[in-house]
Design an enzyme around this catalytic site. Structure first.
Site, mmCIF file in Angstrom:
data_model
loop_
_atom_site.group_PDB
_atom_site.id
_atom_site.type_symbol
_atom_site.label_atom_id
_atom_site.label_comp_id
_atom_site.label_asym_id
_atom_site.label_seq_id
_atom_site.Cartn_x
_atom_site.Cartn_y
_atom_site.Cartn_z
ATOM 1 N N TYR A 154 12.627 -2.852 16.142
ATOM 2 C CA TYR A 154 13.459 -2.644 17.324
ATOM 3 C C TYR A 154 13.519 -3.904 18.166
ATOM 4 O O TYR A 154 12.587 -4.706 18.185
ATOM 5 C CB TYR A 154 13.033 -1.423 18.143
ATOM 6 N N LYS B 213 -10.586 6.119 -6.443
ATOM 7 C CA LYS B 213 -10.239 7.519 -6.194
ATOM 8 C C LYS B 213 -9.105 7.637 -5.164
ATOM 9 O O LYS B 213 -8.155 8.377 -5.342
ATOM 10 C CB LYS B 213 -11.525 8.185 -5.685
ATOM 11 N N ARG C 236 4.958 -8.576 17.308
ATOM 12 C CA ARG C 236 5.797 -8.582 18.517
ATOM 13 C C ARG C 236 6.214 -10.023 18.805
ATOM 14 O O ARG C 236 5.365 -10.876 19.075
ATOM 15 C CB ARG C 236 4.996 -8.020 19.690
ATOM 16 N N LYS D 136 -2.135 1.441 15.113
ATOM 17 C CA LYS D 136 -0.896 0.667 15.204
ATOM 18 C C LYS D 136 -1.064 -0.687 14.553
ATOM 19 O O LYS D 136 -2.070 -1.354 14.697
ATOM 20 C CB LYS D 136 -0.505 0.491 16.662
ATOM 21 N N THR E 63 14.459 2.877 13.398
ATOM 22 C CA THR E 63 13.252 3.600 12.984
ATOM 23 C C THR E 63 13.534 4.174 11.598
ATOM 24 O O THR E 63 14.494 4.919 11.416
ATOM 25 C CB THR E 63 12.924 4.713 14.000
ATOM 26 N N HIS F 72 -5.471 -9.812 6.016
ATOM 27 C CA HIS F 72 -4.236 -9.070 6.299
ATOM 28 C C HIS F 72 -3.385 -9.743 7.388
ATOM 29 O O HIS F 72 -2.202 -9.997 7.200
ATOM 30 C CB HIS F 72 -4.545 -7.641 6.733
ATOM 31 N N TYR G 63 -1.815 -5.512 2.410
ATOM 32 C CA TYR G 63 -0.776 -5.643 3.440
ATOM 33 C C TYR G 63 0.497 -6.259 2.876
ATOM 34 O O TYR G 63 1.589 -6.000 3.361
ATOM 35 C CB TYR G 63 -1.315 -6.413 4.662
ATOM 36 N N LEU G 64 0.365 -7.047 1.821
ATOM 37 C CA LEU G 64 1.554 -7.679 1.229
ATOM 38 C C LEU G 64 2.404 -6.665 0.462
ATOM 39 O O LEU G 64 3.520 -6.971 0.056
ATOM 40 C CB LEU G 64 1.147 -8.834 0.308
HETATM 41 C C1 BG6 Z 1 -9.046 -2.687 4.707
HETATM 42 C C2 BG6 Z 1 -10.207 -2.855 5.646
HETATM 43 O O1 BG6 Z 1 -8.820 -3.867 3.995
HETATM 44 O O2 BG6 Z 1 -7.882 -2.355 5.452
HETATM 45 C C3 BG6 Z 1 -10.422 -1.589 6.449
HETATM 46 O O3 BG6 Z 1 -11.364 -3.135 4.884
HETATM 47 C C4 BG6 Z 1 -9.153 -1.184 7.157
HETATM 48 O O4 BG6 Z 1 -11.457 -1.767 7.405
HETATM 49 C C5 BG6 Z 1 -7.997 -1.137 6.154
HETATM 50 O O5 BG6 Z 1 -9.361 0.104 7.718
HETATM 51 C C6 BG6 Z 1 -6.686 -0.873 6.870
HETATM 52 O O6 BG6 Z 1 -5.683 -0.638 5.920
HETATM 53 P P1 BG6 Z 1 -4.465 0.296 6.276
HETATM 54 O O7 BG6 Z 1 -3.588 0.202 5.086
HETATM 55 O O8 BG6 Z 1 -5.018 1.662 6.516
HETATM 56 O O9 BG6 Z 1 -3.854 -0.267 7.518
#
Ligand code: BG6
Ligand code: NDP
Length: 491
Positions: free
Chosen positions: A387, A30, A357, A353, A409, A253, A192-193
């Site tokens: 930055y 969803k 770094r 965040k 930015t 991640h 994350y990728l």
């Molecule tokens: C998920 C985790 O893989 O990534 C969550 O299970 C986390 O706990 C989330 O909140 C964070 O993803 P994003 O894209 O919001 O940074």
């Protein structure tokens, strides 16, 4: 530009495509999967003859299904496009372990392809998206292979994390999936990728002469990769307690990000060359020691306005599950030997965040003693930015120095470009058969090798995490940890 951008690739890709979202009644489907599919659709990036099926146990009619599909679309979504999109989305209700139900699904897919007159085309693509809890991955994969998989077309399966619980369970999962699907058919998502700034790391590093020149132990003092969320596990305590922050965020991640920052240059931009380099650097990372780790668990605020982790009814009252962790890691190769990497992740902290770094070594200047260090910061979220903390002469009549930033930015520099959600990017990669941004089985094995001894030790010895208040910067000692263990100097 010598490499193709996504738009170029998508425009070339027009194979008749069927996407089945398993777990279509759930949260991920969803919030992420359907909005990402719609984003691709409205931008003309789905192949023209695409059909989408939702599959789950929940009984619902198409109207109810469509209501759920659109529930997280942006409020300004084009109504006409939404109804066109819904016209290609169909729901099939079925169990995750019943042959007849999967056969019904297969019959629906066959009928849809016959309607489009594409059922005999060999370049058809079937994508099976597992938006499901891991407990049913293998059962669903088995039934897909037995009842839905079509030898006459291209089949691809997308699996969501968690990919196991530790080295052993992950190996078992890889074996089970590997017995059913070839590695080239498997796409393990680590979202994350798909994030813009993570995808940007390779370009920054390998397309700019000055970054690559200093990207090593001779110039870099320490590197921090930080993930902070300002909210707790609200509503997900039961799930989270089984995993903890190390399995939830760090092992996947943050380690994926680390591997791209640390790897050597791949031979080409081909997926296998990139993944070879990532795996190679992961192999040089020593397993993390408990002594190199700081664990925390959040407690409620003094004024009672925010709950503690264990105030959640789905979390056991004696839980030692960490909601915060910080580790020092070492990459034992010629590029990085001696450089500490600090990875930190926490829930219920003071801000949202995610950043990388890179702090450079002291400048041995005879002219300007005691200079603050330069830092390159890549901010992944909430606002994409790169930055470089740079020392300048204080403007004006002053001859003093000041720390300033060369600031890129994205919202200022690229205000007319909408950055796509990571899921849209990754689904497009799957449609294009591009594995570059997906986790290969050997990478996964290395990732668990690095974390499993630590996880087992924490659990076997019932290590008690340090408390920290909801909304704070983390447990006591978090900053000292970075300065003492990684020689980080605040600039
Ligand atoms: C998920 C985790 O893989 O990534 C969550 O299970 C986390 O706990 C989330 O909140 C964070 O993803 P994003 O894209 O919001 O940074
Ligand atoms: P859900 O808990 O919402 O489950 C998805 C669907 O699976 C449910 O709607 C339900 O459908 C079915 N289901 C739930 N529990 C069980 C069970 N015990 N046995 C069989 N079927 C069950 O999960 P999410 O959508 O949140 O997550 C799906 C996957 O994606 C997981 O692997 C998760 O770790 C991963 N993930 C989720 C993220 C998110 O934002 N939610 C982010 C990143 C990864 P029905 O009963 O109708 O069959």
């Amino acid at each position: 530009m010598s490499f193709a951008c996504h738009l170029d690739k998508a425009a070339q890709n027009d194979e008749p495509t069927t996407i089945v979202v398993f777990g279509a009644s759930g949260d991920l489907a969803k919030k992420k999967t359907f909005p990402a599919l719609f984003h691709l659709y409205q931008n003309g990036l789905l192949p023209k003859r695409t059909k989408i099926f939702g599959y789950a146990r929940t009984q619902m009619d198409h109207a109810e299904f469509h209501k759920r599909v659109v529930s997280h679309f942006k409020s300004d979504a084009d109504k006409e496009k939404v109804s066109e999109f819904l016209a290609i989305c169909k729901y099939v209700s079925g169990k995750y372990d019943v042959d007849d139900d999967f056969e019904r699904l297969r019959a629906e897919i066959d009928a849809a392809e016959a309607d489009e007159n594409v059922n005999t085309l060999p370049d058809r693509v079937h994508v099976y998206y597992m938006a499901l809890p891991p407990s049913v991955f293998v059962s669903v994969a088995t039934h897909i292979k037995k009842n839905v998989y079509d030898e006459s077309c291209v089949n691809r399966i997308i699996i969501e994390k968690p990919f196991g619980h530790d080295s052993e369970s992950s190996k078992q999962l890889s074996q089970d999936i590997g017995a059913l699907f070839e590695e080239k058919e498997v796409f393990r998502i680590d979202h994350y990728l798909g994030k813009e700034m993570v995808k940007n790391i390779m370009t920054l590093r390998f397309a700019n002469v000055f970054y690559e020149a200093v990207w090593n132990r001779h110039y870099v003092s320490n590197i921090q990769i930080t993930f902070k969320e300002p909210f707790g596990t609200e509503g997900r305590g039961g799930y989270f307690d089984e995993f903890g922050i190390i399995r939830d965020v760090m092992q996947n991640h943050l380690l994926q990000v680390l591997s791209i920052v640390a790897m050597n240059q791949p031979k080409t931009l081909d997926a296998e060359d990139i993944r070879d380099r990532k795996t190679e650097v992961l192999r040089r990372i020593l397993p993390i020691q408990l002594e190199d780790t700081l664990l925390g668990q959040y407690v409620g605020t003094h004024d009672g306005s925010k709950p503690g982790y264990k105030d959640d009814d789905t979390v056991p009252k004696d839980s030692n599950t960490p909601t915060f962790a910080q580790c020092v890691m070492h990459v034992d190769n010629d590029r990085w030997r001696g450089v500490p990497w600090v990875i930190k992740a926490g829930k219920a902290l003071d801000e949202a965040k995610m950043l990388i770094r890179i702090q450079f070594k002291d400048m041995p200047s005879a002219l300007f003693p005691n200079l603050a260090r330069n830092e390159l910061v890549i901010q992944v979220s909430p606002k994409e930015a790169v930055y470089l903390k740079t020392i300048v002469k204080k403007p004006g009549l002053s001859t003093r120095l000041a720390m300033s930033e060369l600031d890129l930015t994205y919202s200022k520099r690229y205000h007319d470009i909408k950055i796509p959600d990571a899921y849209a990017t990754l689904i497009l990669d799957v449609l294009n058969g591009d594995h570059s941004n997906f986790v290969r089985s050997d990478e996964l094995e290395e990732a668990w090798r690095i974390f499993t001894p630590l996880l087992h030790k924490i659990e076997d010895e019932s290590v008690v995490p340090f408390p920290y208040e909801y909304g704070s910067r983390g447990p006591k000692g978090v900053d000292e940890f970075t300065s003492e263990r990684a020689n980080y100097k605040r600039t």
